[in-house]
Write a protein that holds these residues in place. Structure first.
Motif, PDB file in Angstrom:
ATOM      1  N   ARG A  47     -18.137 -53.319 119.082  1.00 58.69           N
ATOM      2  CA  ARG A  47     -18.480 -54.413 118.185  1.00 58.69           C
ATOM      3  C   ARG A  47     -19.584 -53.954 117.251  1.00 58.69           C
ATOM      4  NH1 ARG A  47     -14.641 -56.906 117.585  1.00 58.69           N
ATOM      5  NH2 ARG A  47     -16.011 -58.136 116.247  1.00 58.69           N
ATOM      6  N   PHE A  49     -22.027 -55.613 116.204  1.00 58.43           N
ATOM      7  CA  PHE A  49     -23.315 -56.303 116.409  1.00 58.43           C
ATOM      8  C   PHE A  49     -23.419 -56.764 117.851  1.00 58.43           C
ATOM      9  CE2 PHE A  49     -20.456 -58.547 113.430  1.00 58.43           C
ATOM     10  CZ  PHE A  49     -19.668 -59.134 114.368  1.00 58.43           C
ATOM     11  N   LEU A  50     -24.602 -57.152 118.215  1.00 55.14           N
ATOM     12  CA  LEU A  50     -24.823 -57.553 119.594  1.00 55.14           C
ATOM     13  C   LEU A  50     -24.600 -59.047 119.758  1.00 55.14           C
ATOM     14  CD1 LEU A  50     -28.022 -55.477 120.354  1.00 55.14           C
ATOM     15  CD2 LEU A  50     -25.724 -55.144 121.310  1.00 55.14           C
ATOM     16  N   PRO A  51     -24.064 -59.420 120.871  1.00 53.92           N
ATOM     17  CA  PRO A  51     -23.879 -60.850 121.097  1.00 53.92           C
ATOM     18  C   PRO A  51     -25.222 -61.579 121.172  1.00 53.92           C
ATOM     19  CG  PRO A  51     -23.430 -59.604 123.079  1.00 53.92           C
ATOM     20  CD  PRO A  51     -23.589 -58.613 121.978  1.00 53.92           C
ATOM     21  N   ARG A  52     -25.240 -62.764 120.587  1.00 57.54           N
ATOM     22  CA  ARG A  52     -26.471 -63.552 120.601  1.00 57.54           C
ATOM     23  C   ARG A  52     -26.511 -64.436 121.843  1.00 57.54           C
ATOM     24  NH1 ARG A  52     -26.809 -66.375 115.276  1.00 57.54           N
ATOM     25  NH2 ARG A  52     -25.749 -68.071 116.313  1.00 57.54           N
ATOM     26  N   ALA A  53     -25.359 -64.885 122.222  1.00 60.66           N
ATOM     27  CA  ALA A  53     -25.350 -65.783 123.365  1.00 60.66           C
ATOM     28  C   ALA A  53     -23.972 -65.746 123.990  1.00 60.66           C
ATOM     29  CB  ALA A  53     -25.674 -67.204 122.914  1.00 60.66           C
ATOM     30  N   VAL A  54     -23.938 -65.944 125.219  1.00 59.06           N
ATOM     31  CA  VAL A  54     -22.659 -66.079 125.900  1.00 59.06           C
ATOM     32  C   VAL A  54     -22.552 -67.530 126.328  1.00 59.06           C
ATOM     33  CG1 VAL A  54     -21.262 -65.362 127.843  1.00 59.06           C
ATOM     34  CG2 VAL A  54     -22.720 -63.716 126.677  1.00 59.06           C
ATOM     35  N   THR A  55     -21.538 -68.170 125.811  1.00 57.12           N
ATOM     36  CA  THR A  55     -21.459 -69.606 126.016  1.00 57.12           C
ATOM     37  C   THR A  55     -20.096 -69.978 126.557  1.00 57.12           C
ATOM     38  OG1 THR A  55     -22.556 -69.662 123.897  1.00 57.12           O
ATOM     39  CG2 THR A  55     -22.056 -71.774 124.901  1.00 57.12           C
ATOM     40  N   ARG A  56     -20.090 -70.886 127.424  1.00 57.37           N
ATOM     41  CA  ARG A  56     -18.823 -71.482 127.815  1.00 57.37           C
ATOM     42  C   ARG A  56     -18.645 -72.709 126.927  1.00 57.37           C
ATOM     43  NH1 ARG A  56     -15.511 -71.685 132.453  1.00 57.37           N
ATOM     44  NH2 ARG A  56     -16.843 -70.177 133.480  1.00 57.37           N
ATOM     45  N   GLY A  57     -17.764 -72.612 125.992  1.00 55.67           N
ATOM     46  CA  GLY A  57     -17.646 -73.701 125.016  1.00 55.67           C
ATOM     47  C   GLY A  57     -16.611 -74.709 125.438  1.00 55.67           C
TER      48      GLY A  57
ATOM     49  N   TYR C  45     -17.257 -72.518 117.583  1.00 50.12           N
ATOM     50  CA  TYR C  45     -18.243 -71.653 116.920  1.00 50.12           C
ATOM     51  C   TYR C  45     -17.647 -71.036 115.663  1.00 50.12           C
ATOM     52  CZ  TYR C  45     -20.055 -71.965 121.639  1.00 50.12           C
ATOM     53  OH  TYR C  45     -20.493 -72.439 122.828  1.00 50.12           O
ATOM     54  N   TYR C 122     -16.689 -68.195 125.708  1.00 52.42           N
ATOM     55  CA  TYR C 122     -16.948 -67.594 124.398  1.00 52.42           C
ATOM     56  C   TYR C 122     -18.210 -66.754 124.446  1.00 52.42           C
ATOM     57  CZ  TYR C 122     -13.820 -71.239 122.504  1.00 52.42           C
ATOM     58  OH  TYR C 122     -12.770 -72.062 122.232  1.00 52.42           O
ATOM     59  N   GLU C 123     -18.254 -65.823 123.553  1.00 49.57           N
ATOM     60  CA  GLU C 123     -19.497 -65.100 123.314  1.00 49.57           C
ATOM     61  C   GLU C 123     -19.781 -65.291 121.835  1.00 49.57           C
ATOM     62  OE1 GLU C 123     -19.661 -61.025 124.810  1.00 49.57           O
ATOM     63  OE2 GLU C 123     -20.448 -60.444 122.858  1.00 49.57           O
TER      64      GLU C 123
END
Lengths: 361, 168, 775
Positions: A47, A49-57, C45, C122-123
């Motif tokens: 990738r 860029f680096l992931p900013r957050a890991v979210t369960r959306g 997102y 998601y990330e």
């Protein structure tokens, strides 16, 4: 055109059935198996860029269908109170539905029970008695704007009711709904504040009367207790030396919602403003009673100085937010402008002139 | 997500649509528009926004135009509904419909049923409107194609024809 | 040609009665046996990786028949660079609301409940939102770099020779640039040296939505024979079929696309959007599936107009000759390229005879809803800039805005920025017509002493598209005529086709009916886009009608024993003038369709390839009134002249003119897709995405100008798009007239207008006059 085939998509890399025909047979098991591999293979992709957050959306509100709910239609106020009390934490009352139905579609509210109170005729009062105008909870905006008595003696109610939504909405929306929804931007609360309306309620512990300026607690919240409902609003009888007016700002002339709305009421004694009340929409977590602006007018002769002082006080008391309908800065400006207009036109009406009922654009 | 149900899980709605009693048993979490379009297959009224902001779903309930998308289906119980399907009678277009066709008051047609019922209801009560009054009467109906003038022209003409007795 | 009997008259639409009675079936109205209802799970997102999707609970939910994710897409040559091919997120979601999974269930309620059961991990990734930042070195990427851009859709809207454009390494510079065009003529610096007046500015027109009243909708049925039938509102059923075939890896002959009535398209219903997904669900379930977007989904997930940011500079001599123009437009195209610069870059400065010009168009990708085509794509955005600059030249030089434009506008033979000569156009004639309009003639009487009022002028041109079309004209058993076309009617064009066929055949309107057949049965036609449906398709209908006429004449000539040249057709009867020799169409039908008939049935065929564009031009004036206390702008009057070559149906042309102007008034006043700092759309409802109402739009003085095109049917030229180009610029110029201030951002909302007034010390909040009046 097809050179992009050289850019492999994850799908193309991952899985190629033997033939198109094979694909169209149910292949659920294999697909599920593949999906696990897909997650792994993506982890390995470089990738930039680096992931900013890991979210369960969760899903975003697509806003269509209302989820399932039970439906009750009590035929009397006492029955309504009892079913409302029984299901207090999971029920919503519906009168017009213009706010609740949209909220249910958006998933903002998901009541398990909807209690339809439109079959309760005792909530439809609309008459002037000795103590003033009685407006039942179910009186619709469309009735207010076309009612000869209200047009003649309480034009500020017409000013505000006539601005709600559209004609179609106003034929559904009720005075209690516009109030109990407790939207800071609703149009009728500032007018009701200006007229010092008293909210009559009935709950499990009996009836009570709450002044409108103490009715709202926050966005979407009122002082109503579980099981309590509004039965009517009472507005003191209009006197000849009094006048009230409501105006709001919107980009469109119809189908819109207040960026700011100001309702003002005055009682004159000659050139002097003996008393005043001002309600403001969309600049505070609740409909705002601008007490400082009222104080700035009280006992003062109507004129530039009084207007300046009242407008400044109203701005100072406002706590607007910036949102999609306007910035806080714009709203403060509008509070200033509309307070002047509202007071000026309220004074004009107190003197027997001013705009006709509902003529606010 | 699956909530414990309280109250009635289905309701029977005794509604009269375009002059005909049409009792419907349906789920309560339905709008009047869904009841008409899905349970009664009356697809004339359209869903343009679902939030009461466009008027394409306008139906006339007990003599008043309302947004079908905002009204809960069970609340139609005991009510009389006019939809666009009930406007023309005996194979003859209503003067409002006739004038809309003749004068370019419609283009894509999706907003048209809403305009027709709004206008029919209004002109029946206001036989001699000015242009400004007509604009106020249709301000709750959005049209994306016409710019409104041709609709206004059509309704002025329809009002004239209705006054001259072309109505039913 | 003899006097026209049908063409040129104002005639009602042939499908009108169906529409006013609510009988027209739109895709959302359809109900097929066994039909399932679909709902879509969308990414919350603007930019995210999907780490994991678990649909098992949703699949097990009672009433659910199919659940699909990208895993379920068939192998096919999909092109990730374009929106139609991005059916479901494949690993990387690049705008808020992109489809991640979809459910088909027995009811819409069940489908929606099942969405709650789909687990997605998601990330979230950094979102690229500002197009001007996005092209700087070091900007994060909107998505993985694109290798090549598919421009096939935009080429349907506008046919522009861009061989003169220097497109040097265009999208290599930044992966966020998807398209770049650059046209140079003369020496622009020299041009500015020659200039006495130089004005420049940065103009910003926000993202706007087509906001058709009918949300995107589709019904698909993949049947037991492997045949896929799709019912959907489309502006180009063959174009869509072609795309869907590639996206799903199906052969064309196994797809039938049935274009349903289009409840407003304006460019947004050209390419497939939800159709491949609906089809996929039908393939998985083996049952018909209906997917109808909600308004919220539609506003967040379709193909709006890009935001256009223009930095431009213009030079003029003191005698009012425009000398030089330098401009750069950056289109924020959201997550997918739309090809907007192709037409808009060239047309930005194309109306005027600049000796020196330098125009550049850059399309930038960001993590927002991907743009598409909206009626003259990009033109309101670039026109908002150049027409304000031209107006400013008039202000500073003391020129009349119509006179200066008349002096400088291009006419036939003048060069376009791509170096090719303009064909015959009516831009000058539009200005002349505007000058004669009631609005312009009474402009000095307009000030009524109340709120500040002003009048502004703006012009525009659009080349339009070209695409082959064919048509069939056949005789029915009773002698009436059926016209069969493959183009989709989005503008009343089938009524105009009807008129053309009636005119050519010498029959009254009521004897002809035109239908759009599906892709299985219709002769091919290109897109209903680029304003060319009538220009190209009308020519095909005309040719097919002429072919049918020849066949009719041939039969009549033998039956009447007369020379074909002596025969005349009127009201469906062929006769020899001055004799009693005549034969009706009905009789001819009998002679061609009965047992043992002597003649072949009458079937006319027409196919046309028009090779020259017939650009449409417009000149418009807008009068506004400004409330200096609130910034509210009220449009009080509009006059709009447009050259349509020949108005085949005057009613339809006026409708196109008024409708396009109204849409641009919306772009100028209220319409804007608003995104927050994280890239989420904040106003995806009609309450806050504000289309103008009947109270916000004045009566429009629509003026038809007819400078015939050499090739179009009866001289017609393109008509649908030019009307939308100029009004937002005209509003800005009217505001300049009213307030003395320039307005650089569209829409000119009350808040923006008030801010400018306050900055300039021109805002007012002392309603003394109002107070006195009320006393």
């Amino acid at each position: 055109m097809s050179s992009r085939a050289a850019t492999p998509t994850p799908t193309a890399l991952r899985w190629r059935p033997r033939s198109i025909e094979a694909f169209y047979r149910p292949l659920r098991r294999q697909l599920d198996h593949d999906s696990e591999r897909c997650v792994q293979s993506q982890r390995g992709r470089p990738r930039p860029f680096l992931p900013r957050a890991v979210t369960r959306g969760g899903q975003i509100g697509v806003g269509e269908s209302m989820r399932r709910f039970g439906y009750l239609a009590p035929k009397s106020v006492s029955e309504a109170v009892s079913v409302l009390a029984e299901h207090a934490n999971v029920a919503k009352l519906v009168a017009g539905g213009t706010d609740l139905v949209v909220q249910m579609k958006d998933g903002v509210r998901r009541p398990q029970v909807v209690i339809d109170i439109t079959g309760i005729d005792e909530l439809r009062t609309l008459e002037e008695r000795d103590d003033g105008l009685h407006l039942g909870a179910l009186v619709r905006m469309g009735e207010i704007e076309n009612h000869p008595l209200i047009i003649e003696k309480y034009p500020v109610l017409v000013d505000s009711a006539k601005l709600v939504g559209s004609k179609q909405v106003r034929n559904l929306a009720t005075i209690a709904g516009n109030t109990c929804n407790a939207s800071p931007g609703a149009d009728t609360p500032p007018a009701l504040i200006a007229l010092d309306a008293q909210v009559h309620t009935l709950g499990p512990t009996g009836p009570r009367v709450v002044p409108i300026d103490q009715f709202f607690v926050g966005p979407g919240r009122t002082v109503l207790e579980p099981g309590e409902l509004v039965t009517k609003f009472v507005v003191r009888k209009a006197a000849p030396n009094e006048g009230a007016y409501y105006e709001r700002h919107t980009p469109r002339k119809e189908l819109d919602i207040a960026v700011v709305g100001v309702g003002a009421w005055v009682r004159l004694n000659g050139e002097t403003i003996e008393d005043a009340r001002i309600g403001i929409a969309a600049v505070y977590p609740t409909p705002l009673r601008a007490t400082d602006a009222e104080a700035a007018l009280r006992g003062k002769p109507f004129g530039q100085a009084a207007l300046d002082a009242a407008a400044a006080a109203a701005v100072a008391q406002s706590r607007p937010i910036s949102d999609v309908r306007g910035s806080a800065e714009f709203r403060r400006w509008l509070v200033d402008v509309l307070t002047r207009r509202a007071v000026t036109n309220a004074v004009a009406r107190a003197r027997g002139g001013g705009p006709r009922a509902g003529e606010t654009h | 997500m699956l909530q414990e149900r309280v109250g009635q899980a289905t309701v029977t709605v005794h509604v009269t649509v375009n002059g005909v009693p049409r009792p419907v048993t349906t789920v309560p979490n339905r709008t009047a528009l869904e009841l008409l379009r899905e349970d009664l297959a009356l697809t004339g009224a359209k869903e343009g926004c679902g939030t009461g902001d466009c008027g394409a779903c306008t139906i006339v309930v007990d003599g008043r135009p309302v947004n079908g998308c905002l009204l809960l289906a069970p609340m139609l119980d005991g009510k009389t509904v006019l939809t666009v399907e009930g406007v023309a009678r005996g194979g003859k277009l209503h003067p409002v419909q006739q004038a809309m066709v003749e004068m370019g008051g419609l283009q894509c047609g999706f907003c048209t049923p809403g305009f027709v019922v709004t206008a029919v209801n209004y002109l029946e009560q206001h036989p001699n409107p000015t242009e400004d009054e007509i604009r106020v009467a249709i301000a709750g109906n959005l049209c994306r194609c016409t710019g409104y003038s041709k609709i206004v022209d059509a309704l002025l003409e329809a009002a004239k024809r209705m006054r001259e007795g072309e109505g039913r | 040609m003899t006097e026209l009997k049908v063409v040129g008259k104002p005639l009602p639409r042939i499908e009108g009665p169906e529409k006013v009675t609510g009988q027209t079936v739109y895709a959302a109205d359809m109900q097929l046996p066994g039909m399932l209802h679909a709902k879509v799970l969308r990414c919350p997102y603007p930019h995210a990786l999907i780490k994991r999707i678990d649909t098992s609970k949703a699949k097990a939910y009672p009433g659910v028949v199919a659940v699909v994710t990208a895993e379920d897409l068939p192998p096919a040559d999909r092109d990730p660079s374009v929106r139609p091919h991005a059916v479901l997120v494949e690993g990387e979601a690049i705008f808020e609301g992109q489809a991640v999974a979809a459910v088909a269930a027995e009811t819409a309620y069940i489908a929606e409940e099942a969405l709650d059961l789909i687990e997605v991990e998601y990330e979230e990734l950094p979102a690229v939102l500002d197009p001007e930042e996005a092209i700087k070195p070091g900007s994060p990427f909107t998505r993985r770099p694109l290798e090549e851009i598919d421009l096939s859709e935009i080429e349907g809207h506008v046919t522009v020779d861009i061989s003169a454009a220097d497109d040097a390494e265009a999208h290599r510079r930044s992966p966020n640039i998807s398209n770049r065009l650059h046209f140079v003529r003369g020496n622009v610096e020299k041009g500015f040296e020659e200039a006495d007046i130089i004005v420049e500015g940065r103009f910003d027109s926000k993202m706007a939505h087509q906001a058709y009243l009918e949300p995107q909708a589709c019904v698909a049925h993949y049947d037991a024979t492997g045949k896929l039938t799709i019912w959907t509102p489309t502006q180009g059923q063959f174009h869509q079929r072609n795309d869907i075939a590639r996206i799903l890896g199906l052969p064309h002959e196994k797809i039938n696309l049935v274009g349903t009535e289009v409840g407003g398209g304006f460019g947004a219903k050209v390419a497939p959007l939800i159709q491949p997904l609906t089809a996929l669900l039908s393939m998985k379930s083996g049952r018909p599936v209906k997917l109808v977007l909600t308004r919220r989904e539609d506003l967040m997930n379709s193909v709006p107009a890009p935001r256009g940011i223009v930095q431009a500079k213009i030079g003029a001599t003191k005698d009012g000759r425009l000398t030089a123009f330098k401009g750069r437009v950056i289109f924020d195209s959201g997550a997918f390229p739309a090809g907007t610069p192709v037409g808009a870059t060239m047309m930005m400065a194309a109306c005027y005879k600049f000796d020196h010009l330098d125009v550049e168009g850059i399309e930038v990708l960001t993590n927002k809803c991907g743009a598409g085509a909206y009626r003259a794509p990009g033109m309101p955005e670039v026109t908002f800039a150049i027409e304000q600059l031209v107006d400013e030249v008039c202000r500073q030089g003391g020129f009349d805005p119509i006179e200066l434009r008349k002096k400088n506008v291009c006419r036939e033979g003048d060069l376009m920025p791509n170096g090719r000569p303009w064909p015959k156009i009516g831009l000058y004639e539009c200005l002349e017509a505007l000058e004669q309009s009631e609005l312009w003639q009474t402009r000095h009487q307009a000030k009524n002493g109340g709120k500040p009022r002003g009048i502004g002028v703006a012009i525009g041109a659009w080349p339009g598209g070209m695409q082959p079309a064919s048509a069939m004209v056949k005789m029915n058993e009773n002698g009436t005529i059926k016209v069969v076309v493959g183009s989709n009617d989005i503008s009343g064009v089938n009524t105009s086709f009807n008129m053309i066929a009636a005119e050519e055949l010498g029959v009254p309107m009521h004897m002809v009916t035109t239908i759009t057949a599906d892709t299985d049965t219709a002769p091919y036609a290109g897109l209903a886009a680029g304003s060319k449906t009538l220009y190209s398709g009308g020519k095909a209908v005309q040719a097919a009608a002429q072919d049918a006429r020849r066949q009719i004449i041939a039969i009549a000539s033998r039956e009447l024993d007369a020379n074909p040249e002596d025969l005349v057709i009127e009201d469906g009867v062929v006769f020899v003038p001055g004799t009693d020799k005549s034969i009706s169409f009905q009789r001819i039908a009998g002679l061609t369709m009965g047992f043992g008939s002597r003649y072949a049935p009458v079937v006319g065929r027409g196919g046309e390839v028009i090779r020259n564009q017939a650009p449409g031009t417009t000149a418009q004036a807008v009068e506004v009134e400004v409330d200096p206390e609130t910034g509210n702008v009220t449009v009080t009057r509009v006059a709009a002249a447009q050259d349509v070559g020949k108005a085949i149906n005057r009613l339809s042309i006026i409708g196109q003119l008024e409708g396009g102007v109204t849409q641009c008034l919306g772009m100028g006043l209220t319409e804007e897709m608003i995104f927050d700092e994280r890239g989420r759309m904040r106003n995806p409802v009609f309450l806050d995405y504000r289309l103008l109402t009947a109270l916000d739009v004045p009566r429009i003085e629509a003026i038809i100008v007819e400078v015939p095109s050499p090739e179009g049917p009866f001289g017609a030229r393109i008509a649908g798009e030019p009307s939308i180009i100029a009004a937002s610029a005209a509003i800005a110029n009217a505001l300049r007239d009213a307030t003395g201030l320039r307005f650089y951002e569209a829409p000119m909302t009350p808040e923006r207008v008030l801010r400018r007034l306050r900055e300039a010390g021109k805002a007012v909040r002392q309603p003394v006059a109002l107070g006195e009046a009320a006393l």
